[in-house]
Design a protein around this motif. Structure first.
Motif, PDB file in Angstrom:
ATOM      1  N   SER A 279       0.847  -1.184   0.000  1.00  0.00           N
ATOM      2  CA  SER A 279       0.000   0.000   0.000  1.00  0.00           C
ATOM      3  C   SER A 279       0.886   1.239   0.000  1.00  0.00           C
ATOM      4  O   SER A 279       1.997   1.224   0.519  1.00  0.00           O
ATOM      5  CB  SER A 279      -0.934   0.005   1.215  1.00  0.00           C
ATOM      6  N   THR A 280       0.390   2.277  -0.630  1.00  0.00           N
ATOM      7  CA  THR A 280       1.030   3.583  -0.622  1.00  0.00           C
ATOM      8  C   THR A 280       0.027   4.527   0.034  1.00  0.00           C
ATOM      9  O   THR A 280      -1.098   4.112   0.332  1.00  0.00           O
ATOM     10  CB  THR A 280       1.352   4.062  -2.062  1.00  0.00           C
ATOM     11  N   PRO A 281       0.389   5.775   0.242  1.00  0.00           N
ATOM     12  CA  PRO A 281      -0.600   6.681   0.836  1.00  0.00           C
ATOM     13  C   PRO A 281      -1.900   6.804   0.033  1.00  0.00           C
ATOM     14  O   PRO A 281      -2.963   6.993   0.606  1.00  0.00           O
ATOM     15  CB  PRO A 281       0.131   8.019   0.882  1.00  0.00           C
ATOM     16  N   LYS A 282      -1.835   6.659  -1.291  1.00  0.00           N
ATOM     17  CA  LYS A 282      -3.020   6.863  -2.118  1.00  0.00           C
ATOM     18  C   LYS A 282      -3.556   5.607  -2.780  1.00  0.00           C
ATOM     19  O   LYS A 282      -4.614   5.653  -3.404  1.00  0.00           O
ATOM     20  CB  LYS A 282      -2.715   7.886  -3.223  1.00  0.00           C
ATOM     21  N   SER A 283      -2.839   4.483  -2.697  1.00  0.00           N
ATOM     22  CA  SER A 283      -3.240   3.307  -3.478  1.00  0.00           C
ATOM     23  C   SER A 283      -2.905   1.993  -2.786  1.00  0.00           C
ATOM     24  O   SER A 283      -2.096   1.941  -1.878  1.00  0.00           O
ATOM     25  CB  SER A 283      -2.509   3.304  -4.827  1.00  0.00           C
ATOM     26  N   ILE A 284      -3.541   0.961  -3.309  1.00  0.00           N
ATOM     27  CA  ILE A 284      -3.121  -0.411  -3.034  1.00  0.00           C
ATOM     28  C   ILE A 284      -2.531  -0.903  -4.349  1.00  0.00           C
ATOM     29  O   ILE A 284      -3.128  -0.712  -5.413  1.00  0.00           O
ATOM     30  CB  ILE A 284      -4.295  -1.284  -2.575  1.00  0.00           C
ATOM     31  N   VAL A 285      -1.346  -1.479  -4.274  1.00  0.00           N
ATOM     32  CA  VAL A 285      -0.616  -1.868  -5.478  1.00  0.00           C
ATOM     33  C   VAL A 285      -0.416  -3.374  -5.460  1.00  0.00           C
ATOM     34  O   VAL A 285       0.092  -3.933  -4.490  1.00  0.00           O
ATOM     35  CB  VAL A 285       0.756  -1.148  -5.553  1.00  0.00           C
ATOM     36  N   LEU A 286      -0.820  -4.021  -6.540  1.00  0.00           N
ATOM     37  CA  LEU A 286      -0.665  -5.462  -6.688  1.00  0.00           C
ATOM     38  C   LEU A 286       0.329  -5.698  -7.817  1.00  0.00           C
ATOM     39  O   LEU A 286       0.021  -5.460  -8.983  1.00  0.00           O
ATOM     40  CB  LEU A 286      -2.018  -6.100  -6.994  1.00  0.00           C
ATOM     41  N   TYR A 287       1.540  -6.104  -7.458  1.00  0.00           N
ATOM     42  CA  TYR A 287       2.587  -6.345  -8.451  1.00  0.00           C
ATOM     43  C   TYR A 287       2.342  -7.688  -9.137  1.00  0.00           C
ATOM     44  O   TYR A 287       2.216  -8.713  -8.484  1.00  0.00           O
ATOM     45  CB  TYR A 287       3.969  -6.366  -7.788  1.00  0.00           C
ATOM     46  N   THR A 288       2.307  -7.640 -10.460  1.00  0.00           N
ATOM     47  CA  THR A 288       2.138  -8.863 -11.242  1.00  0.00           C
ATOM     48  C   THR A 288       3.492  -9.406 -11.684  1.00  0.00           C
ATOM     49  O   THR A 288       3.577 -10.520 -12.178  1.00  0.00           O
ATOM     50  CB  THR A 288       1.247  -8.592 -12.465  1.00  0.00           C
ATOM     51  N   SER A 289       4.548  -8.613 -11.507  1.00  0.00           N
ATOM     52  CA  SER A 289       5.933  -9.026 -11.708  1.00  0.00           C
ATOM     53  C   SER A 289       6.780  -8.053 -10.897  1.00  0.00           C
ATOM     54  O   SER A 289       6.239  -7.161 -10.239  1.00  0.00           O
ATOM     55  CB  SER A 289       6.331  -8.982 -13.192  1.00  0.00           C
ATOM     56  N   LYS A 290       8.093  -8.178 -10.986  1.00  0.00           N
ATOM     57  CA  LYS A 290       8.960  -7.304 -10.198  1.00  0.00           C
ATOM     58  C   LYS A 290       8.766  -5.830 -10.558  1.00  0.00           C
ATOM     59  O   LYS A 290       8.888  -4.948  -9.714  1.00  0.00           O
ATOM     60  CB  LYS A 290      10.419  -7.713 -10.383  1.00  0.00           C
ATOM     61  N   TYR A 291       8.463  -5.530 -11.823  1.00  0.00           N
ATOM     62  CA  TYR A 291       8.362  -4.146 -12.272  1.00  0.00           C
ATOM     63  C   TYR A 291       6.995  -3.743 -12.820  1.00  0.00           C
ATOM     64  O   TYR A 291       6.801  -2.598 -13.187  1.00  0.00           O
ATOM     65  CB  TYR A 291       9.437  -3.864 -13.328  1.00  0.00           C
ATOM     66  N   ASN A 292       6.042  -4.662 -12.900  1.00  0.00           N
ATOM     67  CA  ASN A 292       4.704  -4.345 -13.408  1.00  0.00           C
ATOM     68  C   ASN A 292       3.688  -4.471 -12.285  1.00  0.00           C
ATOM     69  O   ASN A 292       3.774  -5.389 -11.473  1.00  0.00           O
ATOM     70  CB  ASN A 292       4.319  -5.281 -14.557  1.00  0.00           C
ATOM     71  N   ALA A 293       2.735  -3.553 -12.294  1.00  0.00           N
ATOM     72  CA  ALA A 293       1.776  -3.551 -11.201  1.00  0.00           C
ATOM     73  C   ALA A 293       0.411  -3.072 -11.659  1.00  0.00           C
ATOM     74  O   ALA A 293       0.291  -2.335 -12.638  1.00  0.00           O
ATOM     75  CB  ALA A 293       2.283  -2.652 -10.074  1.00  0.00           C
ATOM     76  N   SER A 294      -0.595  -3.514 -10.927  1.00  0.00           N
ATOM     77  CA  SER A 294      -1.936  -2.966 -11.061  1.00  0.00           C
ATOM     78  C   SER A 294      -2.134  -2.052  -9.865  1.00  0.00           C
ATOM     79  O   SER A 294      -1.879  -2.447  -8.724  1.00  0.00           O
ATOM     80  CB  SER A 294      -2.976  -4.084 -11.057  1.00  0.00           C
ATOM     81  N   ILE A 295      -2.582  -0.839 -10.140  1.00  0.00           N
ATOM     82  CA  ILE A 295      -2.704   0.173  -9.098  1.00  0.00           C
ATOM     83  C   ILE A 295      -4.191   0.422  -8.841  1.00  0.00           C
ATOM     84  O   ILE A 295      -4.959   0.672  -9.769  1.00  0.00           O
ATOM     85  CB  ILE A 295      -2.014   1.480  -9.533  1.00  0.00           C
ATOM     86  N   PHE A 296      -4.563   0.371  -7.565  1.00  0.00           N
ATOM     87  CA  PHE A 296      -5.951   0.583  -7.165  1.00  0.00           C
ATOM     88  C   PHE A 296      -6.022   1.826  -6.291  1.00  0.00           C
ATOM     89  O   PHE A 296      -5.737   1.761  -5.097  1.00  0.00           O
ATOM     90  CB  PHE A 296      -6.491  -0.634  -6.418  1.00  0.00           C
ATOM     91  N   PRO A 297      -6.376   2.978  -6.882  1.00  0.00           N
ATOM     92  CA  PRO A 297      -6.478   4.203  -6.088  1.00  0.00           C
ATOM     93  C   PRO A 297      -7.522   4.035  -4.983  1.00  0.00           C
ATOM     94  O   PRO A 297      -8.632   3.572  -5.233  1.00  0.00           O
ATOM     95  CB  PRO A 297      -6.928   5.255  -7.108  1.00  0.00           C
TER      96      PRO A 297
END
Length: 160
Positions: free
Chosen positions: A114-132
């Motif tokens: 999680s970041t301050p504004k999102s939940i981040v689901l990494y699908t690989s080391k450098y690719n991610a789906s970002i959920f604001p």
């Protein structure tokens, strides 16, 4: 359990993700430490003003370039112009937009943070789906539960 979420990417959400991504890696941490060291050397050791200038430049450079990169990435990525639809179930996550869709199994997921504004689901080391978080509304707790249920605990670092 099944969960459907629609998110709209913005430059601000991308900037938040890029800050997290860079400042949790060695290079980002090292840059911050070097910049702070140069500023401290100027303040404590009465060093040349060049130490202060270099320290301030180092501290400001990465956030500024990430800000520009988030704007550029948003403008140059056609997929960000329309909402992204995510569907979660016991098998994994399906991302769809228009007539295109892609499914990723839970076993293939790299990590979740999680970041301050999102939940981040990494699908690989450098690719991610970002959920604001602003797009999740009342589904935030369900998304966290879904991720925590289907991914190993050591891969999940989500704070409310």
């Amino acid at each position: 359990m099944k969960l459907d979420i629609t998110v709209k990417m913005t430059p601000g959400v991308l900037y938040d993700y890029l800050l997290y991504s860079n400042y949790t890696r060695f290079q980002g941490i090292l840059g911050t430490v070097v910049g702070l060291f140069l500023i401290a050397a100027f303040v404590i050791g009465k060093q040349s003003p060049i130490f202060l200038i270099m320290g301030l430049v180092i501290e400001a450079y990465l956030p500024y370039t990430l800000f520009l990169a988030s704007r550029r990435q948003y403008l140059n990525t056609p997929a960000f112009k329309e909402p992204l639809n995510f569907s979660f179930d016991d098998d994994g996550m399906t991302i769809s937009q228009g007539d295109q869709s892609e499914t990723q199994s839970w076993e293939a997921m790299y990590k979740a943070v999680s970041t301050p504004k999102s939940i981040v689901l990494y699908t690989s080391k450098y690719n991610a789906s970002i959920f604001p978080k602003k797009d999740l509304e009342d589904k935030k707790a369900m998304l966290i539960e879904m991720i925590s249920t289907h991914m190993p605990t050591k891969k999940v670092k989500i704070r409310g």
